[in-house]
Design a protein around this motif. Structure first.
Motif, PDB file in Angstrom:
ATOM      1  N   ILE A 286      32.900   6.019  24.012  1.00 41.86           N
ATOM      2  CA  ILE A 286      33.092   6.505  22.633  1.00 41.86           C
ATOM      3  C   ILE A 286      34.251   5.718  22.019  1.00 41.86           C
ATOM      4  CG2 ILE A 286      34.860   8.303  23.027  1.00 41.86           C
ATOM      5  CD1 ILE A 286      31.650   9.005  21.065  1.00 41.86           C
TER       6      ILE A 286
ATOM      7  N   ASN B 285      35.174   5.167  28.017  1.00 45.64           N
ATOM      8  CA  ASN B 285      34.945   6.590  27.706  1.00 45.64           C
ATOM      9  C   ASN B 285      33.679   6.773  26.891  1.00 45.64           C
ATOM     10  OD1 ASN B 285      35.794   5.604  25.270  1.00 45.64           O
ATOM     11  ND2 ASN B 285      37.794   6.651  25.306  1.00 45.64           N
TER      12      ASN B 285
ATOM     13  N   ASP C  18      36.054   0.364  25.870  1.00 44.29           N
ATOM     14  CA  ASP C  18      34.657  -0.068  25.779  1.00 44.29           C
ATOM     15  C   ASP C  18      34.336  -0.631  24.392  1.00 44.29           C
ATOM     16  OD1 ASP C  18      35.295   2.751  25.624  1.00 44.29           O
ATOM     17  OD2 ASP C  18      33.235   3.108  25.012  1.00 44.29           O
ATOM     18  N   GLY C  19      34.952  -0.081  23.372  1.00 44.58           N
ATOM     19  CA  GLY C  19      34.732  -0.635  22.032  1.00 44.58           C
ATOM     20  C   GLY C  19      35.489  -1.942  21.879  1.00 44.58           C
ATOM     21  N   ASP C  20      36.734  -1.900  22.291  1.00 39.16           N
ATOM     22  CA  ASP C  20      37.620  -3.064  22.179  1.00 39.16           C
ATOM     23  C   ASP C  20      37.081  -4.256  22.969  1.00 39.16           C
ATOM     24  OD1 ASP C  20      40.351  -3.928  21.309  1.00 39.16           O
ATOM     25  OD2 ASP C  20      40.668  -4.134  23.477  1.00 39.16           O
TER      26      ASP C  20
ATOM     27  N   GLY D 144      37.592   6.344  20.604  1.00 44.20           N
ATOM     28  CA  GLY D 144      38.548   7.440  20.519  1.00 44.20           C
ATOM     29  C   GLY D 144      39.435   7.315  19.301  1.00 44.20           C
ATOM     30  N   LEU D 145      40.119   6.208  19.192  1.00 41.75           N
ATOM     31  CA  LEU D 145      41.154   6.057  18.163  1.00 41.75           C
ATOM     32  C   LEU D 145      40.610   6.275  16.750  1.00 41.75           C
ATOM     33  CD1 LEU D 145      44.248   5.241  18.138  1.00 41.75           C
ATOM     34  CD2 LEU D 145      43.454   3.067  17.247  1.00 41.75           C
TER      35      LEU D 145
ATOM     36  N   CYS E  24      42.786   3.772  21.782  1.00 39.15           N
ATOM     37  CA  CYS E  24      43.719   4.665  22.475  1.00 39.15           C
ATOM     38  C   CYS E  24      44.236   3.988  23.739  1.00 39.15           C
ATOM     39  CB  CYS E  24      43.016   5.959  22.856  1.00 39.15           C
ATOM     40  SG  CYS E  24      42.521   6.931  21.433  1.00 39.15           S
ATOM     41  N   SER E  25      43.302   3.445  24.521  1.00 36.98           N
ATOM     42  CA  SER E  25      43.699   2.849  25.796  1.00 36.98           C
ATOM     43  C   SER E  25      44.690   1.715  25.590  1.00 36.98           C
ATOM     44  CB  SER E  25      42.467   2.331  26.525  1.00 36.98           C
ATOM     45  OG  SER E  25      41.737   1.460  25.682  1.00 36.98           O
TER      46      SER E  25
HETATM   47  C1  LIG Z   1      39.660  -5.528  13.041  1.00 40.39           C
HETATM   48  C2  LIG Z   1      39.636  -4.073  13.319  1.00 40.39           C
HETATM   49  N1  LIG Z   1      38.498  -3.406  13.129  1.00 40.39           N
HETATM   50  C3  LIG Z   1      38.466  -2.082  13.349  1.00 40.39           C
HETATM   51  C4  LIG Z   1      39.579  -1.417  13.776  1.00 40.39           C
HETATM   52  C5  LIG Z   1      39.490   0.065  13.999  1.00 40.39           C
HETATM   53  N2  LIG Z   1      39.425   0.450  15.420  1.00 40.39           N
HETATM   54  C6  LIG Z   1      40.535   0.736  16.100  1.00 40.39           C
HETATM   55  S1  LIG Z   1      40.241   1.192  17.688  1.00 40.39           S
HETATM   56  C7  LIG Z   1      38.575   1.058  17.463  1.00 40.39           C
HETATM   57  C8  LIG Z   1      37.617   1.395  18.561  1.00 40.39           C
HETATM   58  C9  LIG Z   1      38.271   1.615  19.840  1.00 40.39           C
HETATM   59  O1  LIG Z   1      37.364   2.044  20.768  1.00 40.39           O
HETATM   60  P1  LIG Z   1      37.607   1.858  22.309  1.00 40.39           P
HETATM   61  O2  LIG Z   1      37.863   0.448  22.604  1.00 40.39           O
HETATM   62  O3  LIG Z   1      36.462   2.480  22.980  1.00 40.39           O
HETATM   63  O4  LIG Z   1      38.997   2.580  22.576  1.00 40.39           O
HETATM   64  P2  LIG Z   1      39.437   4.076  22.767  1.00 40.39           P
HETATM   65  O5  LIG Z   1      40.154   4.437  21.513  1.00 40.39           O
HETATM   66  O6  LIG Z   1      38.215   4.878  22.987  1.00 40.39           O
HETATM   67  O7  LIG Z   1      40.344   4.012  23.939  1.00 40.39           O
HETATM   68  C10 LIG Z   1      38.291   0.636  16.166  1.00 40.39           C
HETATM   69  C11 LIG Z   1      36.935   0.426  15.647  1.00 40.39           C
HETATM   70  C12 LIG Z   1      40.747  -2.164  13.956  1.00 40.39           C
HETATM   71  N3  LIG Z   1      41.891  -1.621  14.360  1.00 40.39           N
HETATM   72  N4  LIG Z   1      40.739  -3.486  13.736  1.00 40.39           N
END
Ligand SMILES: Cc1ncc(C[n+]2csc(CCOP(=O)(O)OP(=O)(O)O)c2C)c(N)n1
Ligand code: SF4
Lengths: 625, 342
Positions: free
Chosen positions: B132, B130, B102-104, B134-135, B60-61
């Protein structure tokens, strides 16, 4: 077997022994990976090139940096084919083999022609060495070498004698053995010592005792040939009739690096390379890193994904962006290559192919990444693919790859392979002034309020390469589907179909921008040999050999693999049969059959080794019969 | 990037930095507030819009660049720091911002984040934390606490969480800060300081995902509790917190402890913040202080000067030109032995 004619002894320059003239010869040095065989081969290559021969080389080394000494796993070899006529391969069979130990002998003897010269370092044939190679008893004594002209030479002992008095330890003395062997082979083929003496001075000049030891070993080897009774005659291979010009010897990876620097200059772009080390591609990174004075920026990334994405970042900023790797690394880069397709940014992806799958055969050659290049991504993701055919050709292939990348705003795959990358041949040095420019266009600033459309297209469907820093052109790009013209994120079904079709059409349009496919041989006939990449030399040689005997065969070599040249389909109609030899299980054949419904026959080899000419000749004759 | 306050620049406002794209985050998402602060800070930097590039990964971010009227590239999951590395290395004239989650940043892109920070490239990284995903609709992330129940962890997360700032410090980060989406004044100040820092600046922003992890940072944002649960770092000042500013952090050997002021303990006994300490130990210690044992520090943990990657890279080019002369293709081609065929 090379043809030979006797010349009168008085024509020889350095010797009293008779000299036989040869049209061509193939020599292979082999020994333990610590024995300096690559150096011996390289020196012999340079000297032969300077003597005006056409040359082609094939270094072959183990994947282990240092396998246990004296074992088969540690054998390193360097083969050189030199000729007074034009040649395209490093030679099928070896006329003279220099074997530094039993393991090297047992693994290389199969390639020596009957009656061939076999120089053996006798000192390495002790009980341990013989056992390690898997011999029951010494091959020097059991009569198993009777088909060859065997010259057992005490290379180790004689080298130590030659360097005696310089205060070197045994280890250091023994390190000069390859120079002794070189000297002997230089004598055998009537070669000048001068270039190697210069090399020794340049390389070891700061350590005079080592330089002197190598000089002495080299000369001692040469004099051994001259003075002992062992060798009855010398050989000579005269200058080749190459087209006139200035030449140098060049290796494939070196030619790629020079090509990149040149393409950057021609397009007036700053060169950025994002790369992660991998055999056999690393030397491109090493070579480019040496030339920062050309404004070359090399970035050794933390992994392949960072390597390619850093290059994409640099491309967005306007650099000539390159990433280099080999199969496993390319596998990691594929998602990012999809991003470059979606963002329509120019990028060169160079794959120096090696044996796969996975880590596969890291130091051996294969051309099995063609489908990876063409189909290896998610979604409908077309990427132009071109392939170099020989070491020197890497230079030209890079120019073409970059021209297409900037003309069409697209990533471009350039395929080479381990065989081309490490092999060498004479390169006719281009006249810098005649190279011309590669046109790159960046839109200029716009007046306040004008809307900029990052996905508007020109007549070839390329979008504008607008650079950050340009007032008025602010725009955002990314991997999500783009709306036509505006480039805004857009998920509408019809738009996606339209954009997929547009991207495919853009790549297909490249066929209008490349030369039609040429053939070597009859324009109509019984058989067309269709090849691509590093098998060029063997296929060209084989086809010409059969043509010379009246066989109805033509040869077409593809540089462009996606898209294919526009006339390719028409060509097939002129021949009864099509043969596609490949160092894979039939990847080009699959594409050709799919695209043109041609019932092409394959000749497929996956042994980590290039084709031999005779394998191709046999197959061609079989199909002509 | 050094900021340039040349007077010839037109005076811009936050609105000039808004793109024509509709912002598509969930209503109430913390991302809005961060976007608003960014747009507000930009005009104060004296850098023309066209010199700014926002680079993001996926999440999302990471949609952030679409909403800024600057240059931008929304790349692939986790790889924004690497994209920024290539861009900034070859275009040192640009101001480059990396927006990540945080995931990214810590999961798929952990490797790149680590290396971008240790290289000390002159970029600014803002990590929206966050806790978590989100996306992808609510899986746990590398910063989710132990036991966190999510769609992918119905029995609770069993992975130990990462502390983003501890990682950044471990990577020898030269500018490290933390802020909170709703603390807009503080956030704006942090963004500005990050922009002004030469070298990699890394800011963790606590961001509320009101859909999948609502209230994760309530302790730090709630009017009632925030004075007790957070502590604002100021260079050269003692670590004091509490509604009545009656509590502080003191060092007991190697360990921080909470003490009450008065009753024999004065400000001078407290830990004084030194963001410029050459040794990152203090910053690391602060990064380990977490709720509920301690108030969580916000502000600048570390701000030191170290050589900058893009400067060094470009200096090598200048040096190579000085030593070998401007690149000459003829010379390059003719290096080594040549021969002429007539
Ligand atoms: C190679 C790849 N693996 C998995 C995904 C699916 N994916 C998209 S966003 C995401 C996690 C995002 O989490 P975060 O960075 O915390 O961002 P937020 O949406 O919470 O802002 C995942 C696993 C993807 N787009 N590309
Ligand atoms: S899912 Fe969460 S992080 Fe994503 S936009 Fe909605 S509230 Fe924001």
């Amino acid at each position: 077997m090379p043809t030979s004619t006797e010349t009168a002894p008085d024509q020889a320059q350095h010797t009293h022994k008779p000299v036989k003239e040869l049209v061509s010869a193939t020599v292979r040095f082999c020994g333990d990976s610590g024995d300096g065989m690559q150096l011996a081969g390289t020196q012999f290559t340079n000297t032969s090139a300077l003597a005006g021969n056409d040359i082609a080389t094939f270094p072959d080394f183990p994947a282990e940096i240092r396998a246990p000494r004296g074992t088969k796993a540690g054998v390193s070899g360097f083969q050189i084919h030199f000729a007074s006529k034009e040649i395209f391969t490093p030679g099928d069979r070896v006329d003279a083999l220099v074997a530094f130990n039993p393991a090297a002998l047992v693994t290389n003897l199969v390639d020596l022609v009957a009656g061939g010269i076999l120089v053996i370092n006798k000192d390495a044939f002790d009980e341990k060495g013989i056992k390690q190679a898997g011999y029951e008893e010494s091959p020097l004594e059991d009569g198993s070498l009777s088909a060859y002209q065997v010259f057992p030479v005490e290379v180790t002992r004689l080298t130590r004698l030659a360097v005696d008095g310089l205060g070197l330890g045994t280890k250091e003395s023994d390190r000069c053995r390859n120079f002794y062997a070189m000297g002997l082979v230089f004598w055998l083929y009537d070669r000048s010592l001068e270039p190697t003496l210069r090399y020794i001075e340049a390389k070891f000049g700061k350590r005079p005792e080592i330089a002197e030891a190598n000089r002495r070993a080299l000369k001692a080897g040469y004099n051994y040939g001259e003075t002992t009774e062992a060798f009855a005659s010398q050989f000579r291979v005269n200058k080749a009739e190459l087209s006139s010009g200035l030449y140098r010897n060049i290796m494939g990876n070196e030619a790629t690096a020079y090509g990149l620097i040149t393409a950057a200059k021609r397009s007036n772009c700053e060169l950025f390379l994002g790369s992660y080390p991998i055999t056999p591609a690393s030397d491109i990174l090493h070579e480019l890193a040496k030339h920062k004075n050309f404004g070359v920026r090399t970035f050794q990334a933390e992994d392949e994904i960072a390597a390619v994405t850093s290059a994409i970042g640099a491309s967005f900023g306007g650099a000539m962006a390159i990433t280099t790797s080999s199969g496993p690394g390319i596998a990691l880069k594929q998602e990012a290559i999809g991003l470059a397709v979606m963002t329509e940014l120019p990028l060169l992806i160079i794959n120096v192919q090696r044996g796969g799958p996975s880590t596969g055969l890291p130091t051996k050659t294969e051309q099995a990444d063609l489908l990876q290049a063409i189909c290896g991504r998610n979604g409908e993701c077309p990427v132009p693919v071109i392939a170099a055919r020989s070491p020197a050709d890497c230079f030209d292939a890079v120019q073409e790859a970059w021209r297409i990348a900037v003309r069409f705003m697209t990533p471009v795959f350039l395929l080479t392979d381990g065989y081309i990358a490490n092999g060498s041949e004479p390169w006719k040095v281009p006249d810098v002034k005649s190279l011309g420019t590669i046109e790159v266009r960046h839109p200029g600033p716009t007046a306040n309020g004008d809307v900029f459309h990052p996905y508007a297209r020109d007549e070839r469907l390329a979008r504008p390469w607008a650079l950050p820093g340009t007032p008025g052109l602010m725009h955002r790009i990314g991997g999500l589907e783009k709306q036509d013209i505006t480039g805004n994120v857009n998920y509408e079904p019809a738009n996606h179909q339209h954009m997929v079709d547009l991207r495919a059409k853009k790549v297909a349009n490249i066929a209008l921008d490349i030369p039609p496919q040429a053939v070597d041989g009859p324009a109509k006939g019984k058989l067309l040999v269709l090849s691509w990449g590093g098998t060029y030399g063997a296929c060209a040689t084989a086809a010409r050999e059969v043509q010379a005997k009246g066989g109805s065969v033509a040869h077409a070599h593809l540089r462009y693999l996606n898209p294919f040249p526009a006339n390719l389909g028409e060509l097939f109609k002129n021949y009864d049969k099509v043969l596609i030899p490949e160092l894979n299980k039939g990847q080009l054949r699959l594409l050709i059959r799919g695209e043109y419904l041609v019932d092409a026959v394959g000749l497929n080899k996956v042994q980590g080794k290039p084709f031999s000419v005779y394998e191709l000749v046999n197959k061609i004759n079989e199909l002509l019969a | 990037m050094s900021t340039d306050t040349s007077t010839s620049l037109p005076v811009l406002t936050a609105n000039d930095f808004a793109s024509d794209q509709e912002v598509r985050w969930c209503p109430g998402c913390g991302d809005y507030s961060i976007l608003a602060q960014m747009k507000k800070v930009m005009p104060s930097l004296g850098v023309p819009r066209e010199k700014m590039v926002f680079v993001s990964g996926i999440g999302c971010s990471s949609r952030f660049p679409y909403y800024m009227n600057t240059y931008g590239i929304h790349s692939i999951h986790g790889r924004a720091p690497a994209v920024a590395t290539g861009l900034k290395s070859s275009r040192p004239d640009l101001m480059v911002w990396v927006i990540t989650g945080d995931g990214d940043g810590l999961s798929i892109g952990g490797n790149h984040l680590m290396h971008a920070i240790r290289r000390n490239l002159d970029i600014n990284i803002v990590l929206f934390n966050n806790r978590i995903y989100g996306l992808t609709k609510g899986q746990y992330s590398p910063t989710s606490p132990l036991g966190k129940v999510t769609k992918s962890t119905p029995m609770g997360a069993i992975d130990n969480p990462l502390h983003p700032l501890s990682i950044a410090i471990g990577c020898e980060g030269t500018f490290i800060a933390r802020s909170i989406d709703t603390n807009i004044k503080h956030l704006g100040a942090m963004l500005k300081r990050a922009a002004e820092h030469r070298g990699t600046s890394f800011i963790e922003v606590y961001q509320n995902c009101n859909v999948f992890n609502d209230g994760a940072f309530d302790y730090a944002t709630d009017r009632e509790t925030k004075a007790e649960t957070t502590i604002e770092l100021e260079h050269g000042k003692p670590l004091i917190f509490g509604k009545n500013r009656d509590k502080g952090i003191r060092l007991n050997g190697m360990n921080p402890e909470i003490v009450e002021l008065g009753k024999g303990i004065s400000e001078d006994d407290l830990l004084f913040h030194d963001e410029r300490a050459p040794e990152p130990s203090l910053a690391y210690l602060l990064s380990r202080m977490s709720h509920p044992e301690f108030p969580e520090p916000i502000g600048v943990f570390r701000a030191v000067d170290k050589p900058v990657y893009d400067d060094l890279l470009n200096a090598q080019i200048v040096d190579a030109k000085k030593a070998k002369g401007e690149g000459d293709l003829n010379k390059l081609f003719l290096s080594g032995d040549t021969w002429t065929v007539t």
